[in-house]
Design a protein around this motif. Sequence first.
Motif, short mmCIF file in Angstrom:
data_model
loop_
_atom_site.label_atom_id
_atom_site.label_comp_id
_atom_site.label_asym_id
_atom_site.label_seq_id
_atom_site.Cartn_x
_atom_site.Cartn_y
_atom_site.Cartn_z
N VAL A 152 0.86 -1.23 -0.04
CA VAL A 152 -0.05 0.09 -0.10
C VAL A 152 1.00 1.31 -0.04
CG1 VAL A 152 -1.71 1.28 1.51
CG2 VAL A 152 -2.05 -1.19 1.01
N GLY A 153 2.04 1.10 0.82
CA GLY A 153 2.90 2.46 0.84
C GLY A 153 3.54 2.83 -0.60
N ASP A 154 3.96 1.69 -1.30
CA ASP A 154 4.48 1.96 -2.52
C ASP A 154 3.41 2.35 -3.60
OD1 ASP A 154 7.06 1.27 -2.09
OD2 ASP A 154 6.49 -1.02 -2.35
N ALA A 155 2.17 2.09 -3.35
CA ALA A 155 0.96 2.46 -4.14
C ALA A 155 0.64 4.02 -3.92
CB ALA A 155 -0.17 1.71 -3.88
N ILE A 156 0.70 4.26 -2.67
CA ILE A 156 0.30 5.59 -2.38
C ILE A 156 1.37 6.43 -2.73
CG2 ILE A 156 0.32 7.30 -0.40
CD1 ILE A 156 -1.03 4.99 0.98
N ASP A 157 3.03 6.11 -2.63
CA ASP A 157 4.01 6.94 -3.10
C ASP A 157 3.80 7.09 -4.84
OD1 ASP A 157 4.79 7.24 -0.83
OD2 ASP A 157 6.44 5.70 -0.77
N GLY A 158 3.52 5.81 -5.53
CA GLY A 158 3.49 6.10 -6.92
C GLY A 158 2.54 6.89 -7.36
N ALA A 159 1.13 6.72 -6.84
CA ALA A 159 0.08 7.59 -7.28
C ALA A 159 0.37 9.27 -6.86
CB ALA A 159 -1.13 7.11 -6.52
N VAL A 160 0.61 9.39 -5.76
CA VAL A 160 0.93 10.86 -5.21
C VAL A 160 1.92 11.45 -6.13
CG1 VAL A 160 1.90 12.23 -3.45
CG2 VAL A 160 0.08 10.52 -2.81
N SER A 161 3.22 10.75 -6.36
CA SER A 161 4.18 11.39 -7.35
C SER A 161 3.81 11.67 -8.66
CB SER A 161 5.35 10.31 -7.25
OG SER A 161 5.11 9.19 -8.10
N SER A 162 2.68 11.07 -9.09
CA SER A 162 2.20 11.22 -10.31
C SER A 162 0.72 12.33 -10.23
CB SER A 162 1.46 9.99 -11.14
OG SER A 162 2.36 9.14 -11.19
N GLY A 163 0.71 13.06 -9.10
CA GLY A 163 -0.13 13.99 -9.09
C GLY A 163 -1.61 13.94 -8.41
N TRP A 164 -1.81 12.38 -7.85
CA TRP A 164 -2.93 12.32 -7.11
C TRP A 164 -3.05 12.63 -5.72
CZ3 TRP A 164 -6.08 7.25 -8.09
CH2 TRP A 164 -6.26 6.99 -9.49
N ASP A 165 -3.91 12.87 -5.00
CA ASP A 165 -4.04 13.14 -3.69
C ASP A 165 -4.17 11.96 -2.65
OD1 ASP A 165 -3.58 16.14 -4.18
OD2 ASP A 165 -5.70 16.13 -4.75
N GLU A 166 -3.41 11.87 -1.60
CA GLU A 166 -3.65 11.04 -0.60
C GLU A 166 -4.70 11.69 0.56
OE1 GLU A 166 -1.65 8.46 3.10
OE2 GLU A 166 -0.39 9.69 1.64
N LEU A 167 -5.73 11.08 0.80
CA LEU A 167 -6.68 11.80 1.88
C LEU A 167 -6.11 11.47 3.18
CD1 LEU A 167 -10.08 11.28 0.21
CD2 LEU A 167 -8.74 13.30 0.34
N LYS A 168 -6.50 11.92 4.43
CA LYS A 168 -6.03 11.53 5.58
C LYS A 168 -6.40 10.17 6.35
CE LYS A 168 -5.36 16.43 7.13
NZ LYS A 168 -5.70 17.27 8.14
N ASP A 169 -7.50 9.69 5.41
CA ASP A 169 -8.05 8.52 5.96
C ASP A 169 -7.45 7.24 4.80
OD1 ASP A 169 -9.17 8.67 3.32
OD2 ASP A 169 -11.23 8.56 4.07
N GLY A 170 -6.38 7.53 4.16
CA GLY A 170 -5.68 6.68 3.46
C GLY A 170 -6.23 6.39 2.11
N ARG A 171 -7.19 6.85 1.53
CA ARG A 171 -7.79 6.72 0.26
C ARG A 171 -6.99 7.70 -0.88
NH1 ARG A 171 -14.32 7.61 0.75
NH2 ARG A 171 -13.35 9.31 2.34
N LEU A 172 -7.30 7.43 -1.98
CA LEU A 172 -6.62 8.31 -3.06
C LEU A 172 -7.67 9.09 -4.14
CD1 LEU A 172 -3.45 6.06 -3.86
CD2 LEU A 172 -3.32 8.19 -2.74
N LEU A 173 -7.23 10.06 -4.32
CA LEU A 173 -8.08 10.98 -5.44
C LEU A 173 -7.33 11.22 -6.61
CD1 LEU A 173 -10.00 13.65 -3.37
CD2 LEU A 173 -10.80 11.27 -4.00
N CYS A 174 -7.98 10.97 -7.71
CA CYS A 174 -7.15 11.20 -9.01
C CYS A 174 -7.06 12.89 -9.28
CB CYS A 174 -8.03 10.45 -10.23
SG CYS A 174 -9.53 11.15 -10.51
N GLU A 175 -6.39 13.24 -10.18
CA GLU A 175 -6.40 14.75 -10.54
C GLU A 175 -7.48 15.40 -10.95
OE1 GLU A 175 -2.28 15.08 -12.53
OE2 GLU A 175 -2.85 12.94 -13.10
N ALA A 176 -8.75 14.87 -11.18
CA ALA A 176 -9.90 15.76 -11.49
C ALA A 176 -10.18 16.44 -10.37
CB ALA A 176 -11.21 14.67 -11.48
N ASP A 177 -10.72 17.67 -10.89
CA ASP A 177 -10.97 18.86 -9.75
C ASP A 177 -12.67 19.22 -9.87
OD1 ASP A 177 -10.88 19.98 -12.24
OD2 ASP A 177 -9.59 21.68 -11.76
N ASP A 178 -13.46 18.24 -10.24
CA ASP A 178 -14.85 18.85 -10.10
C ASP A 178 -15.34 18.91 -8.56
OD1 ASP A 178 -15.31 16.02 -9.33
OD2 ASP A 178 -15.68 15.33 -11.10
N ASP A 179 -16.58 18.97 -8.52
CA ASP A 179 -17.28 19.48 -7.20
C ASP A 179 -17.12 18.16 -6.45
OD1 ASP A 179 -17.88 21.85 -8.14
OD2 ASP A 179 -20.09 21.53 -8.48
#
Length: 271
Positions: A152-179
Amino acid sequence: MTSDRHLALLALMNEITAPAKIYDHCLRRAAAERSDSPEYDAAVDRGSTALDLIERAVRLWVENNAPRPVPGRCGVPSPDGRFVCALPPHGVEELHADRSHEEAEPNGRRMVWSTPTVLPDGFARHSCITVACAVCGYRYDEAEFDRHFPSVGDAIDGAVSSGWDELKDGRLLCEADDDKHDALRRTVGVADDDAEPTVRVFHSADGWALPDYTDLADCTTNFHRAQDGRPACTETAVWKVVEQRGLNLTIAWYCDGDLPAEHRPLATPAA
């Protein structure tokens, strides 16, 4: 074996005791008579009837007391029908091939059908992590196919380095900036990228069991070894590295030779 299964087995033993004695008596009687005599034929017929009763009772017992899948486990039956696969749900058919009750191992009070420690030539075991956006479900990919990570740690590092956001509860968000995406960023909060994880390192000379206790953990570096075309590590994974990043917990296992250099200052063999 559970207590209910013990009681059912005792009931079966009681049920077949009488026909078993009849069969044993007929067997001795037939051995004492001439094979062309009516007495021999009568003993054989009566013994066969008793054996049929035993077979029907055993078949009915097996049908009524077949092993039940463990909740949250794969549940595919072993070839002989005596056990079920106790691995977490998976679609790796090779893990079910050519398996028998001889590979069943005690796990608490339940016999489980576990992953073999040694795989046949040409087989490789992979435990991979993929990532999808918590809002839209978009899968983090690379070159148009899912990116696989060893933890999971490697997955978070890889996604965040590509512009995704890691939420404080551990989930990830893609780069979309809609509502919808922005609302989750505001309500849950984005994790501090600069925060260092809490790392603990533990040692066990006998190796470490997987979280579901179905097998001993392999060296985590086997994931990268497989990608690089290197042979899998066959040493005992004596080190367990636990990283806590917010609400996210990552566990990795290493042999002595593959323990990462950054963790060695914390590595102290057990007394």
